[in-house]
Write an enzyme that holds these catalytic residues in place. Structure first.
Site, PDB file in Angstrom:
ATOM      1  N   ASP A 312      66.280  37.237  -2.576  1.00 29.86           N
ATOM      2  CA  ASP A 312      66.444  38.505  -1.886  1.00 29.86           C
ATOM      3  C   ASP A 312      67.887  38.629  -1.373  1.00 29.86           C
ATOM      4  O   ASP A 312      68.189  38.079  -0.338  1.00 29.86           O
ATOM      5  CB  ASP A 312      65.436  38.674  -0.757  1.00 29.86           C
ATOM      6  CG  ASP A 312      65.295  37.426   0.116  1.00 29.86           C
ATOM      7  OD1 ASP A 312      65.674  36.323  -0.289  1.00 29.86           O
ATOM      8  OD2 ASP A 312      64.798  37.589   1.239  1.00 29.86           O
ATOM      9  N   GLU A 496      73.407  27.243   3.910  1.00 29.05           N
ATOM     10  CA  GLU A 496      72.293  27.605   3.028  1.00 29.05           C
ATOM     11  C   GLU A 496      72.712  27.916   1.604  1.00 29.05           C
ATOM     12  O   GLU A 496      71.916  27.793   0.676  1.00 29.05           O
ATOM     13  CB  GLU A 496      71.527  28.796   3.602  1.00 29.05           C
ATOM     14  CG  GLU A 496      72.355  30.074   3.670  1.00 29.05           C
ATOM     15  CD  GLU A 496      71.531  31.294   4.028  1.00 29.05           C
ATOM     16  OE1 GLU A 496      70.341  31.337   3.685  1.00 29.05           O
ATOM     17  OE2 GLU A 496      72.090  32.213   4.655  1.00 29.05           O
TER      18      GLU A 496
END
Length: 543
Positions: A312, A496
């Site tokens: 996403d 991340e």
């Protein structure tokens, strides 16, 4: 009011922080089948919309994680009574009625600490135990301890956790691997599926189905009895993803299932809700407004399905590959999801084999064989030599090469020839100085060029090694590991996502700032160190 990360506080401290005239009661994981609190957009919808629309907090996730100090119905009633009065202070009202959630902070390493030692020190920092939570919290309690990714991600996420668990196993924390597997089994039993994360507002969707890999990891630790123990949950998760398949007509879709014109049954990402995501409400409102030729509900469901994919967002889901308002996730049959479903079918067959249930072994083996044939028929791009996604509504392949092309190798469904050709395509199209690029499209989305993500590096390395493509696997793994180490030396942190152009930078794009922590990067880094060791420092960063 000073924000706090209430997931890291003792429950007693939380009660003191939240106290008004009556401290909040609690609900536990044992109560979840009988009651789950309303998500914030349902508990106080008018207040929720006002806070999100006015941008009281820079991150839309902040408010949905905040803890109401008292009964949400009373907060809602007070807001409705007061909000139109002259001088009403919305921000002050929120401060008076909610405890804000802070970041899941990761401390810097000790001076000179090797990256492996630093990661080992992070596991306790990122660990949480919440068998019970305040009754109005959006957090879902779980029976066992778990590890959160870090930063704004203060809860346990589904597919993130598998890669975190690989790191925990490497660090010798086999007990927590079992505990986290048990948490996911609990959620399947309680909610009928594994939600995106353990929050009320994530219950309408799941994430890439890695539970079978968690069970496989646990089986490597304790033996094949793990397959038998988790077989009921494996089958329930399968039923969730396949719901509606039995009555589906060719050329139609229902929930997560698509039946193509030739009768092939494959899966897609989908969300049970067609509203803006609570944690990205304002972004979704604006995105839908930019698509006047589509209903808002259609756009919102596709955005939610994109969130379920874990990618996403990405050009993979965009009609024109560029603009988010063209998103059409539910129209796409993804190669990575169907590869994981193939692995789930094979894992269920393995569980049935441990119980000597021959008919079950045959049934799931046949389903896996049919899926493998359908993937090869519809998702193999012969003229390009790699696996792709398929647009079932337009009845054609989506031609772009992405890191998802390596999932058929990771799960073992590819033929040797198709694996070899995929490796060639990846070498020429996705290999970068800092590892594996996610796509070849640069459009500002975080699951696109130039970002590289730890889980995709591991999928690539393991998949390529499985088919004797060790040289390319090593290039990807060592280059990404070097990228992680370079940023660690420069900024004393793991993040991340990474910019794999080779500049030693964290990744960018997407809906929120780059997050530190970071669960799956920690886990994959440890596995890459285990695999390549000292050779990692010799990784080539050109070519």
């Amino acid at each position: 009011m000073r924000p706090m990360d209430f997931t890291s506080l003792s429950f007693a401290a939380l009660l003191c922080a939240a106290c008004s005239s009556q401290p909040p009661a609690t609900w536990s994981y044992e109560d979840a089948k009988e009651r789950t609190p309303l998500a914030p957009d349902h508990a106080y919808p008018e207040l929720f919309e006002a806070v999100q629309r006015q941008g009281i907090f820079t991150d839309q996730k902040h408010f949905v994680d905040a803890l109401p100090k008292r009964d949400p119905a009373k907060i809602r009633a007070d807001y409705l009574a007061l909000h139109e009065r002259d001088g009403f202070d919305l921000k002050g009202f929120v401060q008076d009625n909610f405890i804000e959630s802070g970041e899941a902070q990761s401390p810097p390493p000790k001076p000179g600490a090797p990256i492996e030692a630093h990661i080992d020190s992070l596991w306790p920092v990122l660990s949480r135990t919440y068998r019970e939570v305040p009754q109005y919290s959006s957090l879902l309690p779980l029976p066992q301890p778990y590890v959160v990714p870090g930063g704004r991600f203060r809860e346990m996420y589904y597919w993130d956790s598998y890669f975190t668990m690989l790191g925990l196993e490497h660090s010798g924390d086999k007990d927590q691997v079992r505990q986290m597997t048990d948490n996911f089994a609990y959620m399947i039993d309680t909610y009928g599926h594994i939600p995106n994360g353990n929050r009320t507002y994530y219950l309408s969707r799941s994430q890439p189905p890695f539970f079978a890999y968690m069970v496989e990891l646990q089986a490597r630790i304790e033996g094949d009895q793990a397959y038998a123990r988790y077989l009921p949950q494996l089958q329930r998760e399968y039923a969730y993803w396949m719901d509606g398949a039995q009555t589906l007509k060719p050329g139609a879709a229902a929930r997560h299932v698509v039946k193509l014109a030739d009768g092939s049954v494959l899966n897609r990402y989908w969300d049970a809700s067609a509203t803006p995501r609570q944690e990205s409400w304002l972004q979704d409102i604006k995105t839908a407004a930019q698509a006047p030729d589509r209903t808002r509900q259609e756009v919102w469901r596709d955005l939610r399905a994109g969130a379920e994919s874990g990618w996403d967002f990405s050009s993979r889901w965009l009609g024109d590959g560029k603009r988010l308002e063209t998103i059409r996730t539910t129209a796409i049959v993804p190669v990575d999801l169907n590869s994981l479903m193939y692995h789930l079918e094979r894992t269920i067959a393995k569980g049935c084999e441990t119980l000597r249930d021959v008919s079950c072994v045959q049934a799931y083996g046949q389903r896996a064989d049919r899926r493998q044939q359908a993937i090869e028929r519809h998702l193999w791009k012969a003229d390009g030599g790699y696996y792709v996604d398929y647009d079932w509504q337009l009845d054609r392949q989506r031609p772009d090469l992405t890191a998802a092309a390596l999932f058929p190798l990771y799960t073992g469904l590819a033929s040797n020839e198709h694996a070899r050709r995929t490796a060639e395509a990846v070498r020429g199209g996705l290999l970068r100085a800092g590892g594996l690029a996610t796509t070849q499209v640069s459009n500002g989305q975080q699951w696109d060029e130039p970002n590289g993500w730890a889980p995709l590096q591991w999928v690539a390395v393991e998949g390529l090694d499985r088919y004797q493509q060790g040289d390319l696997a090593a290039q990807i793994g060592q280059r990404f590991l070097q990228q992680v180490q370079n940023l660690y030396r420069k900024e004393d942190k793991l993040v991340e996502k990474y910019n794999v152009s080779g500049q030693g930078q964290g990744g960018g794009g997407g809906e929120y700032a780059l997050q530190d922590g970071f669960g799956w990067t920690n886990g994959v880094t440890l596995k890459l160190l285990e695999k390549y060791g000292a050779n990692a420092s010799k990784a080539r960063t050109g070519e």
